[in-house]
Design an enzyme around this catalytic site. Structure first.
Site, PDB file in Angstrom:
ATOM      1  N   GLN A  77       2.091  -6.036  -3.247  1.00  0.00           N
ATOM      2  CA  GLN A  77       2.443  -6.024  -1.816  1.00  0.00           C
ATOM      3  C   GLN A  77       3.741  -5.235  -1.583  1.00  0.00           C
ATOM      4  O   GLN A  77       3.908  -4.205  -2.188  1.00  0.00           O
ATOM      5  CB  GLN A  77       2.535  -7.456  -1.260  1.00  0.00           C
ATOM      6  CG  GLN A  77       1.177  -8.153  -1.121  1.00  0.00           C
ATOM      7  CD  GLN A  77       0.666  -8.756  -2.399  1.00  0.00           C
ATOM      8  OE1 GLN A  77       1.403  -9.420  -3.100  1.00  0.00           O
ATOM      9  NE2 GLN A  77      -0.586  -8.520  -2.720  1.00  0.00           N
ATOM     10  N   GLY A 128      -4.352  -4.233  -4.054  1.00  0.00           N
ATOM     11  CA  GLY A 128      -5.278  -3.170  -4.445  1.00  0.00           C
ATOM     12  C   GLY A 128      -4.481  -1.947  -4.824  1.00  0.00           C
ATOM     13  O   GLY A 128      -3.788  -1.374  -3.995  1.00  0.00           O
ATOM     14  N   HIS A 129      -4.510  -1.603  -6.088  1.00  0.00           N
ATOM     15  CA  HIS A 129      -3.768  -0.431  -6.558  1.00  0.00           C
ATOM     16  C   HIS A 129      -4.763   0.640  -6.998  1.00  0.00           C
ATOM     17  O   HIS A 129      -5.629   0.374  -7.827  1.00  0.00           O
ATOM     18  CB  HIS A 129      -2.848  -0.809  -7.727  1.00  0.00           C
ATOM     19  CG  HIS A 129      -1.761  -1.763  -7.330  1.00  0.00           C
ATOM     20  ND1 HIS A 129      -1.018  -2.474  -8.228  1.00  0.00           N
ATOM     21  CD2 HIS A 129      -1.297  -2.109  -6.116  1.00  0.00           C
ATOM     22  CE1 HIS A 129      -0.132  -3.225  -7.572  1.00  0.00           C
ATOM     23  NE2 HIS A 129      -0.297  -3.009  -6.292  1.00  0.00           N
ATOM     24  N   ASP A 158       0.809  -1.226   0.000  1.00  0.00           N
ATOM     25  CA  ASP A 158       0.000   0.000   0.000  1.00  0.00           C
ATOM     26  C   ASP A 158       0.840   1.272   0.000  1.00  0.00           C
ATOM     27  O   ASP A 158       0.435   2.296   0.558  1.00  0.00           O
ATOM     28  CB  ASP A 158      -0.953   0.021   1.221  1.00  0.00           C
ATOM     29  CG  ASP A 158      -1.745  -1.257   1.330  1.00  0.00           C
ATOM     30  OD1 ASP A 158      -2.225  -1.720   0.283  1.00  0.00           O
ATOM     31  OD2 ASP A 158      -1.873  -1.795   2.438  1.00  0.00           O
ATOM     32  N   LYS A 163       2.222   2.257  -5.102  1.00  0.00           N
ATOM     33  CA  LYS A 163       2.893   1.762  -6.321  1.00  0.00           C
ATOM     34  C   LYS A 163       2.037   1.979  -7.567  1.00  0.00           C
ATOM     35  O   LYS A 163       2.544   2.303  -8.629  1.00  0.00           O
ATOM     36  CB  LYS A 163       3.174   0.253  -6.207  1.00  0.00           C
ATOM     37  CG  LYS A 163       4.135  -0.130  -5.130  1.00  0.00           C
ATOM     38  CD  LYS A 163       4.327  -1.636  -5.094  1.00  0.00           C
ATOM     39  CE  LYS A 163       3.106  -2.391  -4.629  1.00  0.00           C
ATOM     40  NZ  LYS A 163       2.701  -2.175  -3.251  1.00  0.00           N
TER      41      LYS A 163
HETATM   42  P1  IMP Z   1      -2.788 -12.841   1.815  1.00  0.00           P
HETATM   43  O1  IMP Z   1      -1.908 -12.257   0.770  1.00  0.00           O
HETATM   44  O2  IMP Z   1      -4.256 -12.645   1.536  1.00  0.00           O
HETATM   45  O3  IMP Z   1      -2.448 -14.271   2.116  1.00  0.00           O
HETATM   46  O4  IMP Z   1      -2.521 -12.032   3.184  1.00  0.00           O
HETATM   47  C1  IMP Z   1      -1.308 -12.163   3.916  1.00  0.00           C
HETATM   48  C2  IMP Z   1      -0.922 -10.854   4.562  1.00  0.00           C
HETATM   49  O5  IMP Z   1      -0.537  -9.923   3.562  1.00  0.00           O
HETATM   50  C3  IMP Z   1      -2.071 -10.172   5.330  1.00  0.00           C
HETATM   51  O6  IMP Z   1      -1.534  -9.507   6.448  1.00  0.00           O
HETATM   52  C4  IMP Z   1      -2.613  -9.157   4.346  1.00  0.00           C
HETATM   53  O7  IMP Z   1      -3.246  -8.078   4.982  1.00  0.00           O
HETATM   54  C5  IMP Z   1      -1.322  -8.734   3.660  1.00  0.00           C
HETATM   55  N1  IMP Z   1      -1.546  -8.246   2.296  1.00  0.00           N
HETATM   56  C6  IMP Z   1      -1.792  -8.983   1.202  1.00  0.00           C
HETATM   57  N2  IMP Z   1      -1.904  -8.192   0.119  1.00  0.00           N
HETATM   58  C7  IMP Z   1      -1.686  -6.937   0.535  1.00  0.00           C
HETATM   59  C8  IMP Z   1      -1.622  -5.675  -0.142  1.00  0.00           C
HETATM   60  O8  IMP Z   1      -1.783  -5.544  -1.358  1.00  0.00           O
HETATM   61  N3  IMP Z   1      -1.367  -4.602   0.645  1.00  0.00           N
HETATM   62  C9  IMP Z   1      -1.142  -4.705   1.988  1.00  0.00           C
HETATM   63  N4  IMP Z   1      -1.181  -5.851   2.647  1.00  0.00           N
HETATM   64  C10 IMP Z   1      -1.452  -6.966   1.928  1.00  0.00           C
END
Ligand code: IMP
Length: 409
Positions: A198, A39-40, A12, A15
């Protein structure tokens, strides 16, 4: 020329906006990791576009975008997103390609993801999009890739339910299939931007394991999963915010303890709109963690940093940033692997005076107030990495380019 952009914190970082801005010069944009967990957000002339799977270059009508082999793709989410783009007037047909090696997220993965996380004594707080399950299936060699969808032999172990799902999307997915390595080789005269999802601290290897996502969100992911070899990367940028946020659980040394209404944490969340684009969850907020940022610079060999959300600090009389940790009485300057160490870390904070003026209309380094420049210069000296781009607002135009990455050094 090949430029890689990754998040240098816990995701977040903004990017999407930066990739969108830099895509102007590129011919192709490749997203190399993650799935619909990302989420972009891109704001263009007041209109907001929320992207989860589609690479951020899509808003330019002449760009090819590729969903790389490191991605895990939920077809329902993808075609939902493409339909929403179409409704907003973005013609994507013929411009969105998917690596034939990318893995498919099956509907049951999402339920499994939620169940597995709920059963953990310390849940990770996943997005529930089936991401971890898809990567586990990939690692255990039971995943389904795009290239496998039309291969009856390959699908012999797949249940009727999964087959029916794949059959439903096959005719839409297969025409978008691309052999990414070959495609990029044949189009090597085009400039390509590799977009990570991420952030470095959520990467399965370099992140705060096990409180991470399951894909490669480090810079090396662009080479392993974007379709180029490591020697062909010309420049690597890491995007970070003036402060730090994190969604989900896991250690966060600079997190603000007070999150009550009227607190600094609350102010930053509201001013910076720090709510998850995918889940709507409020993000945890804290000061900039320079120990973590320097670690991200080192392990990703970042050539340049990109600073976003600097304008969120506009009205603060002063603020702080973390320059070291105190862990059980010991001063620590290198980012530790141990979750226990990170949870016990107390940040050593350095105070900075605020600039108390709005910077959202600044378009050059010289226009920024002196105190804002001094904050940036401190970050550069601490991380030993130049800050080449500064974002001062969510719109594409609210960007200060000190040095374009599209210049060979
Ligand atoms: P998962 O990717 O759904 O397995 O989540 C694993 C961890 O990564 C969790 O703490 C999510 O909140 C975090 N996470 C996954 N995608 C994002 C992102 O795009 N931005 C911020 N945190 C993320």
């Amino acid at each position: 020329m090949n430029v890689v952009i990754i998040g240098a914190q816990w995701g977040d970082e903004g990017k999407g906006k930066i990739v969108d801005y830099l895509a102007h010069e590129a011919g192709v944009v490749v997203r190399f990791s993650g799935g619909a967990n990302a989420g972009h957000t891109i704001v263009l002339s007041g209109a907001k576009y929320a992207l989860h799977l589609v690479p951020s270059g899509i808003l330019y009508s002449d760009k090819i975008v590729i969903l790389g082999s490191g991605m895990v793709i939920d077809p329902e989410a993808l075609f939902g997103e493409l339909a929403a783009l179409k409704e907003k007037g973005i013609d994507w047909e013929g411009r969105v390609l998917i690596s034939d090696r990318a893995h498919i997220v099956l509907p049951r993965y999402k339920e499994m993801d939620k169940q597995v996380d709920a059963q953990r004594r310390k849940p990770i707080g996943t997005t529930g999009r089936g991401i971890g399950v898809a990567y586990s299936q990939k690692a255990s060699r039971d995943g389904i890739r795009l290239a496998d969808i039309g291969d009856e032999e390959r699908l012999c172990n797949v249940s009727d339910e999964d087959r029916a799902f794949l059959a439903k999307w096959k005719d839409q997915l297969l025409p978008m299939s691309v052999n990414t390595g070959a495609y990029l080789h044949h189009h090597k005269n085009k400039w390509t931007l590799f977009e990570g999802a991420q952030g470095a601290l959520l990467d399965i290897d370099t992140g705060t394991y096990p409180f991470v996502s399951s894909g490669m969100s480090c810079a090396a992911g662009a080479a392993a999963q974007g379709g180029i070899g490591p020697r062909n990367i010309d420049r690597i940028l890491g995007v970070f915010k003036a402060y730090t946020t994190r969604v989900g659980n896991g250690p966060f040394p600079t997190e603000f303890a007070d999150d009550s209404p009227g607190s600094l944490s609350n102010y930053i969340r509201t001013t910076g709109n720090e709510y998850g684009v995918t889940t709507g969850r409020p993000r945890r907020c804290g000061y900039l963690d320079l120990v973590a940022l320097r670690y991200a610079c080192i392990v990703n060999s970042l050539d340049r940093l990109v600073l976003t959300h600097l304008d969120v600090y506009d009205t603060l009389p002063e603020f702080e940033a973390c320059v070291a940790y105190k862990i059980r009485g010991k001063l620590v300057e290198d980012f530790p692997a141990s979750i226990a160490d990170l949870e016990e870390a107390t940040p050593v904070l350095k105070k900075f005076p605020g600039w108390s003026e709005h910077i959202d209309e600044c378009r050059s380094w010289e226009e920024l107030p002196l105190r804002a420049r001094e904050y940036v210069q401190f970050i550069e000296a601490y991380t030993e990495t130049p800050v080449s781009i500064i974002s001062v607002g969510s719109d594409r135009q609210q960007t200060i380019i000190r040095e374009s990455p599209w210049i060979r050094s």
